[in-house]
Design a protein around this motif. Structure first.
Motif, PDB file in Angstrom:
ATOM      1  N   VAL A  85      51.126 -66.688 -46.795  1.00 14.33           N
ATOM      2  CA  VAL A  85      50.687 -67.646 -47.819  1.00 14.33           C
ATOM      3  C   VAL A  85      51.482 -68.939 -47.702  1.00 14.33           C
ATOM      4  CG1 VAL A  85      50.663 -68.086 -50.318  1.00 14.33           C
ATOM      5  CG2 VAL A  85      49.767 -65.928 -49.424  1.00 14.33           C
ATOM      6  N   GLU A  86      52.789 -68.833 -47.501  1.00  7.97           N
ATOM      7  CA  GLU A  86      53.624 -70.035 -47.369  1.00  7.97           C
ATOM      8  C   GLU A  86      53.273 -70.812 -46.108  1.00  7.97           C
ATOM      9  OE1 GLU A  86      56.262 -73.122 -47.865  1.00  7.97           O
ATOM     10  OE2 GLU A  86      55.370 -71.750 -49.326  1.00  7.97           O
TER      11      GLU A  86
ATOM     12  N   ARG B 179      50.077 -72.604 -46.789  1.00  8.76           N
ATOM     13  CA  ARG B 179      50.333 -73.731 -47.693  1.00  8.76           C
ATOM     14  C   ARG B 179      50.845 -74.945 -46.906  1.00  8.76           C
ATOM     15  NH1 ARG B 179      53.833 -76.670 -49.803  1.00  8.76           N
ATOM     16  NH2 ARG B 179      55.554 -75.632 -48.754  1.00  8.76           N
ATOM     17  N   ARG B 180      51.802 -74.707 -46.032  1.00  8.55           N
ATOM     18  CA  ARG B 180      52.341 -75.819 -45.225  1.00  8.55           C
ATOM     19  C   ARG B 180      51.273 -76.391 -44.292  1.00  8.55           C
ATOM     20  NH1 ARG B 180      56.556 -72.168 -44.382  1.00  8.55           N
ATOM     21  NH2 ARG B 180      56.011 -72.053 -42.173  1.00  8.55           N
TER      22      ARG B 180
ATOM     23  N   LEU C 248      48.062 -76.413 -44.783  1.00  5.10           N
ATOM     24  CA  LEU C 248      47.112 -77.178 -45.594  1.00  5.10           C
ATOM     25  C   LEU C 248      47.628 -78.578 -45.891  1.00  5.10           C
ATOM     26  CD1 LEU C 248      45.890 -74.436 -48.098  1.00  5.10           C
ATOM     27  CD2 LEU C 248      44.612 -75.400 -46.170  1.00  5.10           C
TER      28      LEU C 248
ATOM     29  N   CYS D 220      50.810 -79.063 -52.316  1.00  6.17           N
ATOM     30  CA  CYS D 220      49.939 -77.900 -52.397  1.00  6.17           C
ATOM     31  C   CYS D 220      50.772 -76.752 -52.926  1.00  6.17           C
ATOM     32  CB  CYS D 220      49.391 -77.571 -51.008  1.00  6.17           C
ATOM     33  SG  CYS D 220      48.388 -76.075 -50.925  1.00  6.17           S
ATOM     34  N   ARG D 221      50.202 -75.969 -53.830  1.00  9.31           N
ATOM     35  CA  ARG D 221      50.900 -74.795 -54.340  1.00  9.31           C
ATOM     36  C   ARG D 221      49.906 -73.650 -54.437  1.00  9.31           C
ATOM     37  NH1 ARG D 221      50.156 -74.668 -60.171  1.00  9.31           N
ATOM     38  NH2 ARG D 221      49.065 -76.550 -60.780  1.00  9.31           N
ATOM     39  N   PHE D 222      50.465 -72.438 -54.377  1.00  9.25           N
ATOM     40  CA  PHE D 222      49.630 -71.255 -54.505  1.00  9.25           C
ATOM     41  C   PHE D 222      49.831 -70.684 -55.893  1.00  9.25           C
ATOM     42  CE2 PHE D 222      48.701 -66.693 -54.098  1.00  9.25           C
ATOM     43  CZ  PHE D 222      47.392 -66.787 -53.642  1.00  9.25           C
TER      44      PHE D 222
ATOM     45  N   PHE E 113      44.841 -71.868 -53.831  1.00  6.06           N
ATOM     46  CA  PHE E 113      45.706 -72.980 -53.478  1.00  6.06           C
ATOM     47  C   PHE E 113      45.239 -74.163 -54.316  1.00  6.06           C
ATOM     48  CE2 PHE E 113      46.197 -70.498 -49.554  1.00  6.06           C
ATOM     49  CZ  PHE E 113      47.579 -70.506 -49.443  1.00  6.06           C
TER      50      PHE E 113
ATOM     51  N   LEU F 203      45.299 -77.985 -54.332  1.00  6.23           N
ATOM     52  CA  LEU F 203      45.497 -79.085 -53.391  1.00  6.23           C
ATOM     53  C   LEU F 203      45.656 -80.385 -54.150  1.00  6.23           C
ATOM     54  CD1 LEU F 203      42.479 -78.116 -51.086  1.00  6.23           C
ATOM     55  CD2 LEU F 203      44.827 -77.224 -50.980  1.00  6.23           C
TER      56      LEU F 203
ATOM     57  N   ALA G  76      42.765 -70.252 -45.384  1.00  4.38           N
ATOM     58  CA  ALA G  76      42.797 -69.570 -46.682  1.00  4.38           C
ATOM     59  C   ALA G  76      42.290 -68.137 -46.548  1.00  4.38           C
ATOM     60  CB  ALA G  76      41.961 -70.345 -47.700  1.00  4.38           C
TER      61      ALA G  76
END
Length: 178
Positions: free
Chosen positions: A70-71, A74-75, A77, A86-88, A139, A141, A162
């Motif tokens: 997931v991390e 995120r990076r 994206l 961006c955060r989950f 996520f 955005l 994703a």
């Protein structure tokens, strides 16, 4: 044969023909150069997209934890979509946010009203994460100010990334909202 006289003057039909041929050849060469530059940009972009997908797949296949995948996504994206952030977010859906969909479009659905965006909408846009038919989170955005919506290929790669995160979460056996 046209001889140089240190000035531009066309005196007869042969010189007109030579000038026209030089102009046509110059236009063709410049168009070929522009086309080659565009192709190079596409190849570089496609290579970067593929590289991001492969690196994430290798992490997931290599036993990386769901959190690491997931991390990593995120990076990816942030770089891929040129985001400010961006955060989950795990769990239930709150609010009505525009959504990056599987077709690469950005849509907002409210009741029977559907809005499609050609530019990033104000605020955050969600990219939902599912795995094994279960919703795990999204996520969120945050586009950089005054940035255009990325090309469709980049948005489709974002959706594929994703999906990798969703598969990692599902494989990890994490609980999901009912």
């Amino acid at each position: 044969m046209t001889r140089p006289y240190q000035r531009f003057a066309i005196a007869d039909g042969d010189e007109v023909q030579t000038a026209v041929l030089l102009l046509v050849v110059g236009l063709i060469v410049s168009q070929l150069a522009v086309h080659a530059r565009r192709l190079r940009t596409v190849v570089v972009s496609d290579t970067a997209y593929l590289s991001g997908l492969q690196a994430t797949a290798r992490l997931a296949e290599g036993g990386g934890s769901a959190q690491e995948v997931v991390e990593r996504v995120r990076r990816e994206l942030v770089d891929l979509l040129e985001l400010r952030g961006c955060r989950f977010e795990y769990g239930a859906l709150l609010g009505h946010l525009p959504r990056l969909e599987h077709d690469g479009g950005v849509w907002l659905r409210r009741g029977t009203r559907i809005t499609q965006y050609a530019e990033w909408p104000e605020g955050e846009t969600e990219l939902r994460i599912t795995g094994g038919g279960h919703y795990y989170g999204r996520f969120l955005l945050a586009p950089a100010p005054d940035r255009p919506l990325p090309p469709e290929q980049a948005r489709l790669v974002a959706v594929a990334l994703a999906a990798q995160a969703g598969a990692a979460l599902d494989t990890a056996g994490l609980s999901h909202p009912s």
